[in-house]
Design a protein around this motif. Sequence first.
Motif, PDB file in Angstrom:
ATOM      1  N   VAL A  17       0.842  -1.205   0.000  1.00  0.00           N
ATOM      2  CA  VAL A  17       0.000   0.000   0.000  1.00  0.00           C
ATOM      3  C   VAL A  17       0.873   1.250   0.000  1.00  0.00           C
ATOM      4  O   VAL A  17       0.612   2.211  -0.734  1.00  0.00           O
ATOM      5  CB  VAL A  17      -0.960  -0.010   1.204  1.00  0.00           C
ATOM      6  CG1 VAL A  17      -1.665   1.341   1.339  1.00  0.00           C
ATOM      7  CG2 VAL A  17      -1.983  -1.121   1.054  1.00  0.00           C
ATOM      8  N   LEU A  18       1.921   1.246   0.820  1.00  0.00           N
ATOM      9  CA  LEU A  18       2.824   2.392   0.851  1.00  0.00           C
ATOM     10  C   LEU A  18       3.539   2.559  -0.490  1.00  0.00           C
ATOM     11  O   LEU A  18       3.728   3.678  -0.979  1.00  0.00           O
ATOM     12  CB  LEU A  18       3.848   2.223   1.977  1.00  0.00           C
ATOM     13  CG  LEU A  18       3.293   2.339   3.405  1.00  0.00           C
ATOM     14  CD1 LEU A  18       4.392   2.038   4.422  1.00  0.00           C
ATOM     15  CD2 LEU A  18       2.709   3.729   3.645  1.00  0.00           C
ATOM     16  N   GLY A  19       3.924   1.427  -1.093  1.00  0.00           N
ATOM     17  CA  GLY A  19       4.576   1.496  -2.402  1.00  0.00           C
ATOM     18  C   GLY A  19       3.643   2.064  -3.460  1.00  0.00           C
ATOM     19  O   GLY A  19       4.047   2.900  -4.288  1.00  0.00           O
ATOM     20  N   ALA A  20       2.366   1.613  -3.447  1.00  0.00           N
ATOM     21  CA  ALA A  20       1.396   2.122  -4.412  1.00  0.00           C
ATOM     22  C   ALA A  20       1.138   3.608  -4.184  1.00  0.00           C
ATOM     23  O   ALA A  20       1.013   4.397  -5.137  1.00  0.00           O
ATOM     24  CB  ALA A  20       0.094   1.334  -4.304  1.00  0.00           C
ATOM     25  N   SER A  25       1.529   8.869  -6.174  1.00  0.00           N
ATOM     26  CA  SER A  25       1.644  10.248  -5.693  1.00  0.00           C
ATOM     27  C   SER A  25       2.802  10.990  -6.339  1.00  0.00           C
ATOM     28  O   SER A  25       2.690  12.190  -6.644  1.00  0.00           O
ATOM     29  CB  SER A  25       1.817  10.263  -4.172  1.00  0.00           C
ATOM     30  OG  SER A  25       0.689   9.704  -3.534  1.00  0.00           O
ATOM     31  N   PHE A  26       3.923  10.307  -6.573  1.00  0.00           N
ATOM     32  CA  PHE A  26       5.122  11.024  -6.998  1.00  0.00           C
ATOM     33  C   PHE A  26       5.764  10.494  -8.285  1.00  0.00           C
ATOM     34  O   PHE A  26       6.495  11.236  -8.949  1.00  0.00           O
ATOM     35  CB  PHE A  26       6.178  10.978  -5.871  1.00  0.00           C
ATOM     36  CG  PHE A  26       5.676  11.523  -4.570  1.00  0.00           C
ATOM     37  CD1 PHE A  26       5.529  12.886  -4.389  1.00  0.00           C
ATOM     38  CD2 PHE A  26       5.329  10.664  -3.535  1.00  0.00           C
ATOM     39  CE1 PHE A  26       5.065  13.393  -3.181  1.00  0.00           C
ATOM     40  CE2 PHE A  26       4.859  11.159  -2.330  1.00  0.00           C
ATOM     41  CZ  PHE A  26       4.723  12.529  -2.148  1.00  0.00           C
ATOM     42  N   PRO A 327      -3.115   9.652 -14.271  1.00  0.00           N
ATOM     43  CA  PRO A 327      -3.992   8.699 -13.577  1.00  0.00           C
ATOM     44  C   PRO A 327      -4.787   9.379 -12.462  1.00  0.00           C
ATOM     45  O   PRO A 327      -4.402  10.446 -11.981  1.00  0.00           O
ATOM     46  CB  PRO A 327      -2.997   7.687 -13.011  1.00  0.00           C
ATOM     47  CG  PRO A 327      -1.750   8.480 -12.794  1.00  0.00           C
ATOM     48  CD  PRO A 327      -1.691   9.483 -13.905  1.00  0.00           C
ATOM     49  N   ARG A 328      -5.856   8.745 -12.041  1.00  0.00           N
ATOM     50  CA  ARG A 328      -6.667   9.259 -10.927  1.00  0.00           C
ATOM     51  C   ARG A 328      -5.986   8.811  -9.629  1.00  0.00           C
ATOM     52  O   ARG A 328      -6.267   7.740  -9.095  1.00  0.00           O
ATOM     53  CB  ARG A 328      -8.085   8.720 -11.052  1.00  0.00           C
ATOM     54  CG  ARG A 328      -8.753   9.145 -12.353  1.00  0.00           C
ATOM     55  CD  ARG A 328      -9.985   8.330 -12.673  1.00  0.00           C
ATOM     56  NE  ARG A 328     -11.040   8.524 -11.686  1.00  0.00           N
ATOM     57  CZ  ARG A 328     -12.193   7.861 -11.698  1.00  0.00           C
ATOM     58  NH1 ARG A 328     -12.409   6.942 -12.639  1.00  0.00           N
ATOM     59  NH2 ARG A 328     -13.102   8.089 -10.778  1.00  0.00           N
ATOM     60  N   ARG A 329      -5.114   9.651  -9.158  1.00  0.00           N
ATOM     61  CA  ARG A 329      -4.173   9.247  -8.109  1.00  0.00           C
ATOM     62  C   ARG A 329      -4.885   8.855  -6.816  1.00  0.00           C
ATOM     63  O   ARG A 329      -4.678   7.754  -6.290  1.00  0.00           O
ATOM     64  CB  ARG A 329      -3.171  10.371  -7.862  1.00  0.00           C
ATOM     65  CG  ARG A 329      -2.401  10.751  -9.135  1.00  0.00           C
ATOM     66  CD  ARG A 329      -1.437  11.900  -8.896  1.00  0.00           C
ATOM     67  NE  ARG A 329      -0.872  12.374 -10.156  1.00  0.00           N
ATOM     68  CZ  ARG A 329       0.173  11.827 -10.765  1.00  0.00           C
ATOM     69  NH1 ARG A 329       0.766  10.778 -10.232  1.00  0.00           N
ATOM     70  NH2 ARG A 329       0.621  12.322 -11.903  1.00  0.00           N
ATOM     71  N   LEU A 330      -5.693   9.751  -6.266  1.00  0.00           N
ATOM     72  CA  LEU A 330      -6.361   9.457  -4.996  1.00  0.00           C
ATOM     73  C   LEU A 330      -7.295   8.262  -5.141  1.00  0.00           C
ATOM     74  O   LEU A 330      -7.356   7.393  -4.257  1.00  0.00           O
ATOM     75  CB  LEU A 330      -7.133  10.690  -4.522  1.00  0.00           C
ATOM     76  CG  LEU A 330      -7.870  10.544  -3.186  1.00  0.00           C
ATOM     77  CD1 LEU A 330      -6.887  10.215  -2.063  1.00  0.00           C
ATOM     78  CD2 LEU A 330      -8.648  11.824  -2.858  1.00  0.00           C
ATOM     79  N   TYR A 331      -7.998   8.204  -6.253  1.00  0.00           N
ATOM     80  CA  TYR A 331      -8.920   7.083  -6.493  1.00  0.00           C
ATOM     81  C   TYR A 331      -8.151   5.763  -6.553  1.00  0.00           C
ATOM     82  O   TYR A 331      -8.544   4.767  -5.932  1.00  0.00           O
ATOM     83  CB  TYR A 331      -9.667   7.330  -7.799  1.00  0.00           C
ATOM     84  CG  TYR A 331     -10.533   6.178  -8.248  1.00  0.00           C
ATOM     85  CD1 TYR A 331     -11.805   5.986  -7.726  1.00  0.00           C
ATOM     86  CD2 TYR A 331     -10.063   5.268  -9.207  1.00  0.00           C
ATOM     87  CE1 TYR A 331     -12.597   4.921  -8.138  1.00  0.00           C
ATOM     88  CE2 TYR A 331     -10.842   4.203  -9.622  1.00  0.00           C
ATOM     89  CZ  TYR A 331     -12.110   4.035  -9.082  1.00  0.00           C
ATOM     90  OH  TYR A 331     -12.882   2.978  -9.489  1.00  0.00           O
ATOM     91  N   ASN A 332      -7.043   5.752  -7.297  1.00  0.00           N
ATOM     92  CA  ASN A 332      -6.261   4.524  -7.427  1.00  0.00           C
ATOM     93  C   ASN A 332      -5.682   4.078  -6.082  1.00  0.00           C
ATOM     94  O   ASN A 332      -5.667   2.883  -5.758  1.00  0.00           O
ATOM     95  CB  ASN A 332      -5.130   4.722  -8.432  1.00  0.00           C
ATOM     96  CG  ASN A 332      -5.650   4.842  -9.857  1.00  0.00           C
ATOM     97  OD1 ASN A 332      -6.782   4.457 -10.145  1.00  0.00           O
ATOM     98  ND2 ASN A 332      -4.831   5.389 -10.738  1.00  0.00           N
TER      99      ASN A 332
END
Length: 359
Positions: A17-20, A25-26, A327-332
């Motif tokens: 999850v942290l990796g995703a 995010s960055f 991409p839809r960052r928060l959604y993903n």
Amino acid sequence: MKPLRQNPLWTVILFFVLGATLYWSFIASDRFVSRANVVLLSAQISKPDVGLSAILRGMSNNDLLILRDFMRSTDMLARLQTELDLRAHYSNSDIDWFSRLSAPDVPTETFHRYVLKRLSIEFDEYAQVLRISAQAYDPGMAQRIVALLLEAGEEHMNVMGHRLAEEQVHFIEKQVEVLHQRMLEDSERMLSYQNEHGLVSPTETVGSLSGVIAKLEGELAGLQARKAALSVSQSERAPEMMKLDSEIKGMREQIATERARLARASGDALNRLAAEYELLRLQYEFSNELYSSAVTALENTRVEAARALKQVSVLQTPTLPEYSTQPRRLYNITVFAILAALTGIILQLLLAIIRDHKD
């Protein structure tokens, strides 16, 4: 930290999850989306109201589905590559490793699958509209992709419509030429027949002679009636009776002459001339009607060919995106975290069941 050490499964899930989160995010490259909405229209040209059935099929909603399939085809991909060099764009080293095309020279099948992930071409059945969007790593490239899709799609639909129309027009043009030549030959044959026999219309000549014969027969009947009336009071040798006999004889000879002229057995008999001329006239009229119908059909087909031209009517021109929407960052991140949590719960339940069975 101790609970995590006791639950290595959740440690792994948290790590993913942290990796995703870090990736979306960055690291994930921005993708710009250009959109367009289109419909297909045909020229509204009035066609003659004739008895020829429609030669070409009219437009239907299937045209939009055909257009959609062409835009998703490898032929369309080849044109996009030729004019926009999508391989170089999508394999640019500035794009993150997970998003970019692995190499510019990947097989066509791999390249096609990759591009389809960056294109969305959907048919809205309710609105009867084709909705097109393309993702690229540059706003201008995204807009050019959509614009080229519209241009090539319109050309393809017109080529399809023209192919059948041109075949039909070419076929009918040949028929018109053949029927025109046939009409001229029949006309020349009829004129030659008239000139050969010195009659403009043998049919009218026969009608005229028939009228003369009918008139003579009427006069003959009158003479015979007078003779019958006089025979009551006069003998056969009376001068007036002899005069009537002479007139009746002459009338009968005249009628016989006219009848012989009308229908004598020789080849120049007027009834035969009339029958032959009538056959030639009917043949010419039939050829003329066929030629007229063919000309009308040709004009009708040309109108239908013009109607077969399809224009991509743009309801929304290809947009030039000002900021990235993919991409839809928060959604993903949210979806990935939820799926990871569900996966962890399922795996933990499975492990618990296995431990219970061991005990």
